[in-house]
Design a protein around this motif. Structure first.
Motif, PDB file in Angstrom:
ATOM      1  N   LEU A   1      45.920  22.096  23.931  1.00  0.00           N
ATOM      2  CA  LEU A   1      45.348  23.413  24.241  1.00  0.00           C
ATOM      3  C   LEU A   1      45.681  24.463  23.185  1.00  0.00           C
ATOM      4  CD1 LEU A   1      45.790  23.588  28.125  1.00  0.00           C
ATOM      5  CD2 LEU A   1      43.725  23.045  26.830  1.00  0.00           C
ATOM      6  N   ASN A   2      45.750  23.988  21.941  1.00  0.00           N
ATOM      7  CA  ASN A   2      45.976  24.896  20.823  1.00  0.00           C
ATOM      8  C   ASN A   2      44.990  24.614  19.701  1.00  0.00           C
ATOM      9  OD1 ASN A   2      48.293  26.577  21.441  1.00  0.00           O
ATOM     10  ND2 ASN A   2      49.454  24.647  21.477  1.00  0.00           N
ATOM     11  N   ALA A   3      44.581  25.662  19.003  1.00  0.00           N
ATOM     12  CA  ALA A   3      43.774  25.467  17.796  1.00  0.00           C
ATOM     13  C   ALA A   3      44.682  24.852  16.732  1.00  0.00           C
ATOM     14  CB  ALA A   3      43.222  26.807  17.320  1.00  0.00           C
ATOM     15  N   PRO A   4      44.231  23.773  16.081  1.00  0.00           N
ATOM     16  CA  PRO A   4      45.082  23.077  15.111  1.00  0.00           C
ATOM     17  C   PRO A   4      45.539  23.954  13.939  1.00  0.00           C
ATOM     18  CG  PRO A   4      43.150  21.750  15.651  1.00  0.00           C
ATOM     19  CD  PRO A   4      42.937  23.105  16.264  1.00  0.00           C
ATOM     20  N   ASP A   5      46.700  23.625  13.398  1.00  0.00           N
ATOM     21  CA  ASP A   5      47.243  24.357  12.244  1.00  0.00           C
ATOM     22  C   ASP A   5      47.864  23.331  11.289  1.00  0.00           C
ATOM     23  OD1 ASP A   5      48.186  26.183  10.484  1.00  0.00           O
ATOM     24  OD2 ASP A   5      49.552  27.197  11.870  1.00  0.00           O
ATOM     25  N   PRO A   6      47.009  22.598  10.556  1.00  0.00           N
ATOM     26  CA  PRO A   6      47.499  21.455   9.785  1.00  0.00           C
ATOM     27  C   PRO A   6      48.210  21.810   8.480  1.00  0.00           C
ATOM     28  CG  PRO A   6      45.135  21.709   9.453  1.00  0.00           C
ATOM     29  CD  PRO A   6      45.560  22.789  10.424  1.00  0.00           C
ATOM     30  N   GLY A   7      48.141  23.064   8.047  1.00  0.00           N
ATOM     31  CA  GLY A   7      48.757  23.412   6.769  1.00  0.00           C
ATOM     32  C   GLY A   7      47.914  22.911   5.612  1.00  0.00           C
ATOM     33  N   PRO A   8      48.291  23.301   4.391  1.00  0.00           N
ATOM     34  CA  PRO A   8      47.486  22.916   3.224  1.00  0.00           C
ATOM     35  C   PRO A   8      47.552  21.415   2.974  1.00  0.00           C
ATOM     36  CG  PRO A   8      49.507  24.012   2.532  1.00  0.00           C
ATOM     37  CD  PRO A   8      49.457  24.110   4.029  1.00  0.00           C
ATOM     38  N   PRO A   9      46.497  20.855   2.349  1.00  0.00           N
ATOM     39  CA  PRO A   9      46.525  19.429   2.031  1.00  0.00           C
ATOM     40  C   PRO A   9      47.670  19.103   1.069  1.00  0.00           C
ATOM     41  CG  PRO A   9      44.513  20.482   1.156  1.00  0.00           C
ATOM     42  CD  PRO A   9      45.230  21.501   1.965  1.00  0.00           C
ATOM     43  N   ASP A  10      48.280  17.942   1.265  1.00  0.00           N
ATOM     44  CA  ASP A  10      49.338  17.490   0.361  1.00  0.00           C
ATOM     45  C   ASP A  10      48.681  16.812  -0.838  1.00  0.00           C
ATOM     46  OD1 ASP A  10      51.583  16.639  -0.884  1.00  0.00           O
ATOM     47  OD2 ASP A  10      52.201  15.213   0.682  1.00  0.00           O
ATOM     48  N   LEU A  11      48.746  17.476  -1.984  1.00  0.00           N
ATOM     49  CA  LEU A  11      48.086  16.946  -3.181  1.00  0.00           C
ATOM     50  C   LEU A  11      49.059  16.154  -4.052  1.00  0.00           C
ATOM     51  CD1 LEU A  11      45.980  20.103  -4.151  1.00  0.00           C
ATOM     52  CD2 LEU A  11      45.375  18.213  -2.628  1.00  0.00           C
TER      53      LEU A  11
ATOM     54  N   ALA B   1      40.087  33.215   8.153  1.00  0.00           N
ATOM     55  CA  ALA B   1      39.889  34.062   9.337  1.00  0.00           C
ATOM     56  C   ALA B   1      41.207  34.618   9.878  1.00  0.00           C
ATOM     57  CB  ALA B   1      39.183  33.262  10.429  1.00  0.00           C
ATOM     58  N   ALA B   2      41.091  35.672  10.693  1.00  0.00           N
ATOM     59  CA  ALA B   2      42.260  36.298  11.329  1.00  0.00           C
ATOM     60  C   ALA B   2      42.053  36.342  12.840  1.00  0.00           C
ATOM     61  CB  ALA B   2      42.443  37.711  10.783  1.00  0.00           C
ATOM     62  N   ASP B   3      43.120  36.688  13.568  1.00  0.00           N
ATOM     63  CA  ASP B   3      43.049  36.863  15.031  1.00  0.00           C
ATOM     64  C   ASP B   3      42.406  35.667  15.722  1.00  0.00           C
ATOM     65  OD1 ASP B   3      44.147  39.440  14.798  1.00  0.00           O
ATOM     66  OD2 ASP B   3      42.170  40.231  14.266  1.00  0.00           O
ATOM     67  N   ILE B   4      42.859  34.475  15.377  1.00  0.00           N
ATOM     68  CA  ILE B   4      42.268  33.268  15.952  1.00  0.00           C
ATOM     69  C   ILE B   4      42.826  33.037  17.350  1.00  0.00           C
ATOM     70  CG2 ILE B   4      42.044  30.762  15.676  1.00  0.00           C
ATOM     71  CD1 ILE B   4      42.373  31.297  12.605  1.00  0.00           C
ATOM     72  N   LYS B   5      41.921  33.008  18.330  1.00  0.00           N
ATOM     73  CA  LYS B   5      42.362  32.795  19.711  1.00  0.00           C
ATOM     74  C   LYS B   5      41.564  31.659  20.333  1.00  0.00           C
ATOM     75  CE  LYS B   5      43.802  37.529  20.754  1.00  0.00           C
ATOM     76  NZ  LYS B   5      43.131  38.308  19.691  1.00  0.00           N
ATOM     77  N   TYR B   6      42.289  30.771  20.996  1.00  0.00           N
ATOM     78  CA  TYR B   6      41.624  29.674  21.697  1.00  0.00           C
ATOM     79  C   TYR B   6      42.019  29.722  23.164  1.00  0.00           C
ATOM     80  CZ  TYR B   6      40.775  25.063  23.617  1.00  0.00           C
ATOM     81  OH  TYR B   6      40.361  24.040  24.430  1.00  0.00           O
ATOM     82  N   GLU B   7      41.023  29.602  24.032  1.00  0.00           N
ATOM     83  CA  GLU B   7      41.293  29.545  25.473  1.00  0.00           C
ATOM     84  C   GLU B   7      40.438  28.474  26.117  1.00  0.00           C
ATOM     85  OE1 GLU B   7      41.498  33.133  28.041  1.00  0.00           O
ATOM     86  OE2 GLU B   7      41.250  34.182  26.134  1.00  0.00           O
ATOM     87  N   ARG B   8      41.025  27.828  27.118  1.00  0.00           N
ATOM     88  CA  ARG B   8      40.287  26.875  27.927  1.00  0.00           C
ATOM     89  C   ARG B   8      40.126  27.499  29.298  1.00  0.00           C
ATOM     90  NH1 ARG B   8      37.167  22.151  27.428  1.00  0.00           N
ATOM     91  NH2 ARG B   8      37.206  21.092  29.430  1.00  0.00           N
ATOM     92  N   GLN B   9      38.896  27.679  29.727  1.00  0.00           N
ATOM     93  CA  GLN B   9      38.659  28.328  31.023  1.00  0.00           C
ATOM     94  C   GLN B   9      37.450  27.721  31.698  1.00  0.00           C
ATOM     95  OE1 GLN B   9      37.907  32.589  31.116  1.00  0.00           O
ATOM     96  NE2 GLN B   9      40.099  32.968  30.899  1.00  0.00           N
TER      97      GLN B   9
END
Lengths: 121, 154
Positions: free
Chosen positions: B103-113, B134-142
């Motif tokens: 229930l979270n928007a993914p945050d994978p970080g930068p690619p490992d080069l 983007a900014a103010d990223i909000k994810y909700e399940r409803q």
């Protein structure tokens, strides 16, 4: 996915004719690339001037294409603009691919093959 | 599906309006919706730089819905609203596909080069790019729906 293949002495130039490399067509790039580069030796240069948009699937297909060369040679690119340039810069993939400023820099010193018509058929 | 557009402008520089559309959660549906949105935002006078950011972010958001949310759904629909106000573009995307993992928007970080060529990643660039732009990223399940909202600054 349309790739026009031009043969040079010691290089091939692949011109991507699609305007987008995205989730809808990225899977075809890998196949088209493998076919176009099979049996080729020398440098592999890709012209992305016609490509107006690339998403993460398209970028993944570019990485897959580079892997297909298996370190035999780099995958060289030119003609990155707008969203394509943005995607490469954000992910720092612009440091993994060899990117030329423009076509004349990319093709500097290369001569078109005389038998290109035969080899392209 | 044609986006609705209400344009009000206090001066030549103000970009205001709301685009809304509902489309098929398929690669082709996403392609068409993107083209419609980008054309409408251009017509509203959104800058070239913001257009590039919008197309990159929207493509990743919508493709994720198609590839993950609707992976096993054939007739999924996506609702998209974009509100242009001052210098900010606010995006709301709603679908009723499967929830995001944890229930979270993914945050994978930068690619490992810094890996051998044959181990270079070919995916997971999407959410890294969304978060980089983007900014103010909000994810909700409803009520069985996924709501993702995010803002793009000037």
């Amino acid at each position: 996915m349309k790739l026009e293949t031009n043969f040079y002495d010691e290089a091939i130039l692949l011109v991507v004719e699609d305007q987008r490399i995205d989730a809808a067509n990225a899977i075809f790039l890998k196949d088209a690339f493998a076919k176009a580069t099979s049996g080729a030796s020398g440098r592999v240069i890709m012209d992305l001037s016609s490509v107006e948009f690339m998403d993460s699937s398209g970028l993944g297909a570019m990485v897959a294409a580079m892997k297909h060369l298996a370190g035999r040679t780099e995958l060289e690119l030119f003609g990155l603009s707008g969203a394509v340039d943005k995607v490469f810069t954000l992910t720092r993939m612009n440091t993994v691919f060899k990117i030329h400023a423009d076509e004349s820099t990319a093709l500097d010193g290369l001569t078109k093959s005389e038998d290109s018509a035969v080899r392209a058929s | 599906m044609h986006p609705e557009r209400n344009t009000t402008s206090n001066n030549d520089r103000a970009v205001e309006g709301t685009l809304e559309q509902t489309f098929d959660g398929t690669p082709e549906g996403v392609r068409r919706a993107l083209a419609d949105c980008i054309a409408s935002l251009r017509a509203l006078g959104v800058s070239d730089g913001q257009i590039v950011n919008m197309e990159v972010v929207l493509a990743e958001v919508l493709n994720n819905v198609v590839e993950h949310g609707y992976a096993d759904v054939e007739d999924g629909k996506i609702f998209l609203r974009i509100v242009a106000e001052d210098q900010t573009l606010r995006i709301l995307c709603r679908d009723n596909g499967v929830p995001m993992p944890g229930l979270n928007a993914p945050d994978p970080g930068p690619p490992d080069l810094d890996v051998p060529l044959n181990e270079l990643q070919e995916g997971a660039f999407g959410w890294f790019m969304i978060r980089a732009i983007a900014a103010d990223i909000k994810y909700e399940r409803q009520d069985g729906c996924n709501y993702l909202s995010l803002n793009l600054g000037a």
